[in-house]
Motif scaffolding. Structure first.
Motif, PDB file in Angstrom:
ATOM      1  N   ALA A 112       0.487  -1.042  -0.474  1.00 34.74           N
ATOM      2  CA  ALA A 112       0.188  -0.153  -0.086  1.00 34.74           C
ATOM      3  C   ALA A 112       1.123   1.433   0.452  1.00 34.74           C
ATOM      4  O   ALA A 112       1.868   1.276   0.758  1.00 34.74           O
ATOM      5  CB  ALA A 112      -0.515   0.095   0.946  1.00 34.74           C
ATOM      6  N   PHE A 113       0.582   2.098  -0.576  1.00 33.29           N
ATOM      7  CA  PHE A 113       1.516   4.148  -1.011  1.00 33.29           C
ATOM      8  C   PHE A 113       0.714   4.617  -0.262  1.00 33.29           C
ATOM      9  O   PHE A 113      -0.829   4.644  -1.891  1.00 33.29           O
ATOM     10  CB  PHE A 113       1.857   3.554  -2.561  1.00 33.29           C
ATOM     11  N   GLU A 114       0.386   5.559   0.022  1.00 36.36           N
ATOM     12  CA  GLU A 114       0.017   6.760   0.712  1.00 36.36           C
ATOM     13  C   GLU A 114       0.711   8.266   0.280  1.00 36.36           C
ATOM     14  O   GLU A 114       2.209   7.676   1.405  1.00 36.36           O
ATOM     15  CB  GLU A 114      -1.092   6.268   1.625  1.00 36.36           C
ATOM     16  N   GLU A 115       0.837   8.652  -0.085  1.00 40.57           N
ATOM     17  CA  GLU A 115       1.598  10.580   0.162  1.00 40.57           C
ATOM     18  C   GLU A 115       0.228  11.700   0.484  1.00 40.57           C
ATOM     19  O   GLU A 115      -0.604  11.493  -0.149  1.00 40.57           O
ATOM     20  CB  GLU A 115       1.554  10.699  -1.207  1.00 40.57           C
ATOM     21  N   VAL A 116       1.207  12.486   1.299  1.00 37.58           N
ATOM     22  CA  VAL A 116       0.788  13.136   2.396  1.00 37.58           C
ATOM     23  C   VAL A 116       1.248  14.575   2.105  1.00 37.58           C
ATOM     24  O   VAL A 116       2.736  14.429   2.898  1.00 37.58           O
ATOM     25  CB  VAL A 116       0.019  12.812   3.511  1.00 37.58           C
ATOM     26  N   SER A 117       0.368  15.356   1.510  1.00 39.54           N
ATOM     27  CA  SER A 117       0.814  16.682   1.080  1.00 39.54           C
ATOM     28  C   SER A 117       1.208  17.404   2.884  1.00 39.54           C
ATOM     29  O   SER A 117       0.398  17.169   3.059  1.00 39.54           O
ATOM     30  CB  SER A 117       0.318  17.203   0.519  1.00 39.54           C
ATOM     31  N   VAL A 118       2.550  17.830   3.102  1.00 41.81           N
ATOM     32  CA  VAL A 118       3.238  18.713   4.000  1.00 41.81           C
ATOM     33  C   VAL A 118       2.851  20.006   4.520  1.00 41.81           C
ATOM     34  O   VAL A 118       1.983  20.520   5.390  1.00 41.81           O
ATOM     35  CB  VAL A 118       4.423  18.754   4.960  1.00 41.81           C
ATOM     36  N   GLU A 119       1.973  20.694   2.830  1.00 38.64           N
ATOM     37  CA  GLU A 119       1.648  21.580   2.856  1.00 38.64           C
ATOM     38  C   GLU A 119       0.024  22.163   3.171  1.00 38.64           C
ATOM     39  O   GLU A 119      -0.817  21.371   3.006  1.00 38.64           O
ATOM     40  CB  GLU A 119       2.092  22.183   1.399  1.00 38.64           C
ATOM     41  N   GLY A 120       0.245  23.313   4.327  1.00 37.44           N
ATOM     42  CA  GLY A 120      -0.910  23.685   4.639  1.00 37.44           C
ATOM     43  C   GLY A 120      -1.238  23.270   6.107  1.00 37.44           C
ATOM     44  O   GLY A 120      -2.513  23.452   6.605  1.00 37.44           O
ATOM     45  N   ASP A 121      -0.503  22.177   6.535  1.00 39.39           N
ATOM     46  CA  ASP A 121      -0.622  21.384   7.642  1.00 39.39           C
ATOM     47  C   ASP A 121       0.321  22.021   8.798  1.00 39.39           C
ATOM     48  O   ASP A 121       1.862  21.690   8.649  1.00 39.39           O
ATOM     49  CB  ASP A 121      -0.806  20.331   7.381  1.00 39.39           C
ATOM     50  N   ASP A 122       0.053  22.955   9.588  1.00 41.99           N
ATOM     51  CA  ASP A 122       1.692  23.440  10.561  1.00 41.99           C
ATOM     52  C   ASP A 122       2.003  22.121  11.423  1.00 41.99           C
ATOM     53  O   ASP A 122       3.602  22.236  11.174  1.00 41.99           O
ATOM     54  CB  ASP A 122       0.610  24.345  11.808  1.00 41.99           C
ATOM     55  N   ALA A 123       1.229  21.234  11.944  1.00 39.35           N
ATOM     56  CA  ALA A 123       1.558  20.004  12.564  1.00 39.35           C
ATOM     57  C   ALA A 123       2.853  19.318  11.215  1.00 39.35           C
ATOM     58  O   ALA A 123       4.025  18.697  12.392  1.00 39.35           O
ATOM     59  CB  ALA A 123       0.496  19.410  13.009  1.00 39.35           C
ATOM     60  N   LEU A 124       2.334  18.976  10.245  1.00 40.05           N
ATOM     61  CA  LEU A 124       3.151  18.301   9.599  1.00 40.05           C
ATOM     62  C   LEU A 124       4.360  18.918   8.761  1.00 40.05           C
ATOM     63  O   LEU A 124       5.205  17.920   8.844  1.00 40.05           O
ATOM     64  CB  LEU A 124       2.026  17.482   8.341  1.00 40.05           C
ATOM     65  N   GLU A 125       4.220  20.404   8.669  1.00 40.55           N
ATOM     66  CA  GLU A 125       5.429  21.497   8.267  1.00 40.55           C
ATOM     67  C   GLU A 125       5.973  21.206   9.652  1.00 40.55           C
ATOM     68  O   GLU A 125       7.094  21.198   8.966  1.00 40.55           O
ATOM     69  CB  GLU A 125       4.578  22.804   8.283  1.00 40.55           C
TER      70      GLU A 125
END
Length: 76
Positions: free
Chosen positions: A27-40
């Motif tokens: 399984a492959f999932e890609e999550v953009s960090v852009e716009g998410d303060d915690a992920l940034e």
């Protein structure tokens, strides 16, 4: 994989992951960090960051042989 748009390293990592995925299904999932303060804060300067079974395994670059070995070690 944590990534951001317009990221050359992310494009390269994604290409390696998708190529390996054709040989070793997972399984492959890609999550953009852009716009998410915690992920940034967590990943912003380090993308791409690739997790396998919830554990950070790759940062900035992904080598196909290392990814295959990591997947096999994880039982995938």
């Amino acid at each position: 994989m944590y990534s951001r748009p317009r990221c050359g390293l992310c494009d390269e990592a994604r290409a390696v992951i998708l190529e390996v995925r054709e040989r070793v299904p997972f399984a492959f999932e890609e999550v953009s960090v852009e716009g998410d303060d915690a992920l940034e804060r967590a990943y912003g300067l380090r993308v791409p960051v690739v997790l396998v079974d919830g554990e950070e395994r790759f940062e900035l670059t992904v080598r196909a042989d290392e990814l295959v070995a990591t997947l096999r070690a994880a039982g995938l």
